[in-house]
Design a protein around this motif. Structure first.
Motif, PDB file in Angstrom:
ATOM      1  N   TRP A   1       0.818  -1.222   0.000  1.00  0.00           N
ATOM      2  CA  TRP A   1       0.000   0.000   0.000  1.00  0.00           C
ATOM      3  C   TRP A   1       0.846   1.264   0.000  1.00  0.00           C
ATOM      4  N   GLN A   2       2.054   1.159   0.560  1.00  0.00           N
ATOM      5  CA  GLN A   2       2.915   2.335   0.582  1.00  0.00           C
ATOM      6  C   GLN A   2       3.435   2.691  -0.807  1.00  0.00           C
ATOM      7  N   GLU A   3       3.460   1.735  -1.695  1.00  0.00           N
ATOM      8  CA  GLU A   3       3.862   2.015  -3.073  1.00  0.00           C
ATOM      9  C   GLU A   3       2.685   2.375  -3.971  1.00  0.00           C
ATOM     10  N   ARG A   4       1.469   1.928  -3.616  1.00  0.00           N
ATOM     11  CA  ARG A   4       0.390   1.937  -4.590  1.00  0.00           C
ATOM     12  C   ARG A   4      -0.764   2.896  -4.308  1.00  0.00           C
ATOM     13  N   VAL A   5      -0.985   3.306  -3.083  1.00  0.00           N
ATOM     14  CA  VAL A   5      -2.047   4.285  -2.868  1.00  0.00           C
ATOM     15  C   VAL A   5      -1.499   5.673  -3.168  1.00  0.00           C
ATOM     16  N   PRO A   6      -2.356   6.652  -3.462  1.00  0.00           N
ATOM     17  CA  PRO A   6      -1.873   8.016  -3.688  1.00  0.00           C
ATOM     18  C   PRO A   6      -0.994   8.490  -2.526  1.00  0.00           C
ATOM     19  N   GLU A   7       0.053   9.224  -2.859  1.00  0.00           N
ATOM     20  CA  GLU A   7       1.054   9.602  -1.861  1.00  0.00           C
ATOM     21  C   GLU A   7       0.443  10.318  -0.666  1.00  0.00           C
ATOM     22  N   LYS A   8      -0.568  11.141  -0.883  1.00  0.00           N
ATOM     23  CA  LYS A   8      -1.164  11.898   0.206  1.00  0.00           C
ATOM     24  C   LYS A   8      -1.891  11.005   1.209  1.00  0.00           C
ATOM     25  N   MET A   9      -2.158   9.762   0.836  1.00  0.00           N
ATOM     26  CA  MET A   9      -2.875   8.827   1.717  1.00  0.00           C
ATOM     27  C   MET A   9      -1.953   7.845   2.431  1.00  0.00           C
ATOM     28  N   ARG A  10      -0.691   7.840   2.086  1.00  0.00           N
ATOM     29  CA  ARG A  10       0.189   6.775   2.577  1.00  0.00           C
ATOM     30  C   ARG A  10       0.394   6.799   4.082  1.00  0.00           C
ATOM     31  N   SER A  11       0.281   7.961   4.681  1.00  0.00           N
ATOM     32  CA  SER A  11       0.485   8.033   6.137  1.00  0.00           C
ATOM     33  C   SER A  11      -0.656   7.376   6.906  1.00  0.00           C
ATOM     34  N   ILE A  12      -1.802   7.186   6.242  1.00  0.00           N
ATOM     35  CA  ILE A  12      -2.928   6.528   6.926  1.00  0.00           C
ATOM     36  C   ILE A  12      -3.291   5.197   6.279  1.00  0.00           C
ATOM     37  N   ALA A  13      -2.615   4.851   5.189  1.00  0.00           N
ATOM     38  CA  ALA A  13      -2.833   3.538   4.570  1.00  0.00           C
ATOM     39  C   ALA A  13      -2.120   2.461   5.397  1.00  0.00           C
ATOM     40  N   PRO A  14      -2.441   1.197   5.192  1.00  0.00           N
ATOM     41  CA  PRO A  14      -1.768   0.124   5.951  1.00  0.00           C
ATOM     42  C   PRO A  14      -0.244   0.183   5.781  1.00  0.00           C
ATOM     43  N   ARG A  15       0.455   0.039   6.895  1.00  0.00           N
ATOM     44  CA  ARG A  15       1.910   0.092   6.899  1.00  0.00           C
ATOM     45  C   ARG A  15       2.426  -0.768   8.049  1.00  0.00           C
ATOM     46  N   ILE A  16       3.626  -1.243   7.924  1.00  0.00           N
ATOM     47  CA  ILE A  16       4.250  -2.051   8.964  1.00  0.00           C
ATOM     48  C   ILE A  16       5.033  -1.157   9.915  1.00  0.00           C
ATOM     49  N   GLU A  17       4.848  -1.382  11.210  1.00  0.00           N
ATOM     50  CA  GLU A  17       5.673  -0.733  12.226  1.00  0.00           C
ATOM     51  C   GLU A  17       6.250  -1.802  13.144  1.00  0.00           C
ATOM     52  N   ARG A  18       7.310  -1.445  13.823  1.00  0.00           N
ATOM     53  CA  ARG A  18       7.987  -2.371  14.725  1.00  0.00           C
ATOM     54  C   ARG A  18       8.217  -1.680  16.058  1.00  0.00           C
ATOM     55  N   ALA A  19       7.848  -2.378  17.135  1.00  0.00           N
ATOM     56  CA  ALA A  19       8.022  -1.812  18.484  1.00  0.00           C
ATOM     57  C   ALA A  19       8.026  -2.949  19.498  1.00  0.00           C
ATOM     58  N   ASP A  20       8.870  -2.815  20.510  1.00  0.00           N
ATOM     59  CA  ASP A  20       8.922  -3.779  21.613  1.00  0.00           C
ATOM     60  C   ASP A  20       9.101  -5.208  21.114  1.00  0.00           C
ATOM     61  N   GLY A  21       9.923  -5.351  20.075  1.00  0.00           N
ATOM     62  CA  GLY A  21      10.218  -6.684  19.569  1.00  0.00           C
ATOM     63  C   GLY A  21       9.123  -7.292  18.718  1.00  0.00           C
ATOM     64  N   GLN A  22       8.077  -6.527  18.414  1.00  0.00           N
ATOM     65  CA  GLN A  22       6.981  -7.030  17.586  1.00  0.00           C
ATOM     66  C   GLN A  22       6.898  -6.261  16.269  1.00  0.00           C
ATOM     67  N   GLU A  23       6.323  -6.946  15.297  1.00  0.00           N
ATOM     68  CA  GLU A  23       6.103  -6.360  13.980  1.00  0.00           C
ATOM     69  C   GLU A  23       4.610  -6.458  13.697  1.00  0.00           C
ATOM     70  N   PHE A  24       3.997  -5.340  13.279  1.00  0.00           N
ATOM     71  CA  PHE A  24       2.548  -5.360  13.115  1.00  0.00           C
ATOM     72  C   PHE A  24       2.118  -4.328  12.076  1.00  0.00           C
ATOM     73  N   TRP A  25       0.955  -4.598  11.495  1.00  0.00           N
ATOM     74  CA  TRP A  25       0.332  -3.632  10.600  1.00  0.00           C
ATOM     75  C   TRP A  25      -0.347  -2.540  11.421  1.00  0.00           C
ATOM     76  N   VAL A  26      -0.235  -1.317  10.951  1.00  0.00           N
ATOM     77  CA  VAL A  26      -0.962  -0.193  11.543  1.00  0.00           C
ATOM     78  C   VAL A  26      -1.894   0.360  10.475  1.00  0.00           C
ATOM     79  N   TYR A  27      -3.170   0.458  10.839  1.00  0.00           N
ATOM     80  CA  TYR A  27      -4.164   0.995   9.905  1.00  0.00           C
ATOM     81  C   TYR A  27      -5.247   1.686  10.714  1.00  0.00           C
ATOM     82  N   GLU A  28      -5.425   2.973  10.452  1.00  0.00           N
ATOM     83  CA  GLU A  28      -6.309   3.814  11.261  1.00  0.00           C
ATOM     84  C   GLU A  28      -5.914   3.644  12.725  1.00  0.00           C
ATOM     85  N   ASP A  29      -6.831   3.220  13.588  1.00  0.00           N
ATOM     86  CA  ASP A  29      -6.483   3.109  15.006  1.00  0.00           C
ATOM     87  C   ASP A  29      -6.225   1.670  15.434  1.00  0.00           C
TER      88      ASP A  29
END
Length: 402
Positions: free
Chosen positions: A20-48
């Motif tokens: 989604w970070q490559e394919r949705v319009p650039e202005k939407m990428r900050s709220i489109a599905p993306r992977i984040e990593r924290a506290d040893g975990q990897e997870f998708w972040v989307y909206e809340d």
């Protein structure tokens, strides 16, 4: 003739974090599905929401002893789970001639986007997933993937438009819910879905309904043991889907419509077809005049509705013409093939899930199907999928094996 290749009509994609970070319009990428990593975990972040990938969804290359439902990261999974070229390499290793992919992060029919607050972004995410499948799988590897699309479930007119758009690009199927009422949407017995059904009917798109696509797998109780639940839920869910569709009138209204019961197996189908015929034989006359709520309290009277059954309904013919079952392992179903019909059954390997038979599917299929006529073996492994999805697979001779 030995079985040398097969088509898998139910496999799964673990979406790469770039999708989604490559394919949705650039202005939407900050709220489109993306992977984040924290506290040893990897997870998708989307909206809340923060959503992990369960380990049971990406076990390819692991032994049964290593299976675990605990969250998994990309580093822990096989490259073929999420990258197109690597997936084709794994398909070659397992003699998978062609494959159809269901989504993972969006869930089996794109429920995550139906649940989203911002439907403008959600629609772009749906289109991005579809374009990724069409361009990086189907177009990049001709004949190796049957392109199945997701749709904006919240709007049947938008869904129809997406069916038309992607059909023009070569799509062959759409993912839909086995029971949309569990998603807070109208049932298939209403006219709500007519624009979508009509578009699928006209485009020749098969409606593929994966077990669990209602986000509500049936269980007897909240504390039903997990293994009992896993043994029970697939057939229980899809039996209801089968009967819902056979008695819905949709096949009469949309005569070119076809549905696939994905990962629902087939051994249970003969009983429910026979039971449907028994019910029709004994109950058809009053049922052609009015409908009732069988759960209504009898001391308060039944709830009556309009007649919903046509006396001329031929359950067997509707099934034969419109419904197709898929299986991973199902010896009982193959013993009852004369009742189900050899034209209505397709093989799958469920890569990379924990039920998968990859990379040994071809050897298992030879054992399961070896007693059947060669023509029947070919139908189940390749021919039916090509016919049902109107798909031309790659020539096996063109594939360079590893």
């Amino acid at each position: 003739m030995s079985i040398n290749w097969f088509i898998s009509v139910d496999d799964h994609l673990i979406e790469p974090e770039r999708l989604w970070q490559e394919r949705v319009p650039e202005k939407m990428r900050s709220i489109a599905p993306r992977i984040e990593r924290a506290d040893g975990q990897e997870f998708w972040v989307y909206e809340d929401r923060q959503i992990v990938t369960t380990g049971l969804n990406a076990v390819a290359g692991k032994s049964k002893e290593e299976f675990s439902p605990e969250p998994i990261s990309y580093d822990d999974m096989r490259l073929g789970c999420y990258e197109p070229d690597a997936r084709v390499t794994d398909m070659d290793q397992g003699f998978v001639l062609s494959s159809m992919l269901f989504p993972s992060f969006p869930r089996y029919c794109g429920q995550i986007f139906h649940e989203a607050k911002d439907k403008v972004v959600a629609l772009e995410c749906v289109r991005a997933w579809n374009d990724f499948i069409l361009e990086e799988f189907a177009d990049a590897h001709p004949g190796r993937f049957i392109p199945m699309m997701i749709i904006p479930l919240w709007d049947p007119k938008l869904a129809a438009a997406e069916i038309e758009r992607t059909a023009a690009l070569g799509a062959k199927s759409i993912a839909f819910s086995e029971n949309p009422t569990k998603l807070g949407l109208p049932s298939i017995h209403t006219d709500f879905w007519d624009p979508m059904f009509r578009a699928a009917n006209d485009a020749g798109q098969v409606i593929s309904m994966h077990v669990g696509s209602s986000s509500n797998l049936i269980r007897t109780s909240e504390d039903m043991p997990t293994l009992a639940f896993m043994a029970y839920s697939a057939a229980a869910n899809q039996a209801g889907t089968l009967l819902d569709w056979l008695f819905s009138g949709n096949f009469e209204q949309f005569p070119n419509l076809k549905i696939a019961l994905s990962e629902g197996s087939i051994g249970w189908i003969p009983y429910f077809l026979e039971r449907a015929e028994q019910v029709i034989d004994k109950q058809r006359f009053w049922a052609s005049r009015f409908d009732i709520n069988m759960n209504a309290a009898h001391d308060r009277g039944e709830s009556f509705g309009e007649a919903s059954f046509d006396l001329d309904t031929d359950i067997r013919q509707l099934f034969k013409d419109h419904v197709f079952g898929t299986f991973i392992e199902d010896a009982a179903g193959l013993r009852l093939l004369d009742i189900i019909g050899e034209d209505n059954v397709m093989l799958e390997c469920d890569y990379p899930h924990s039920d998968s038979t990859w990379p040994d599917t071809i050897n298992l299929a030879r054992k399961w199907l070896g007693h059947l006529p060669e023509e029947t073996q070919h139908k189940i492994t390749i021919g039916n999928a090509c016919r049902v999805y109107d798909f031309e697979p790659a020539d096996p001779a063109s594939i360079k094996l590893p």
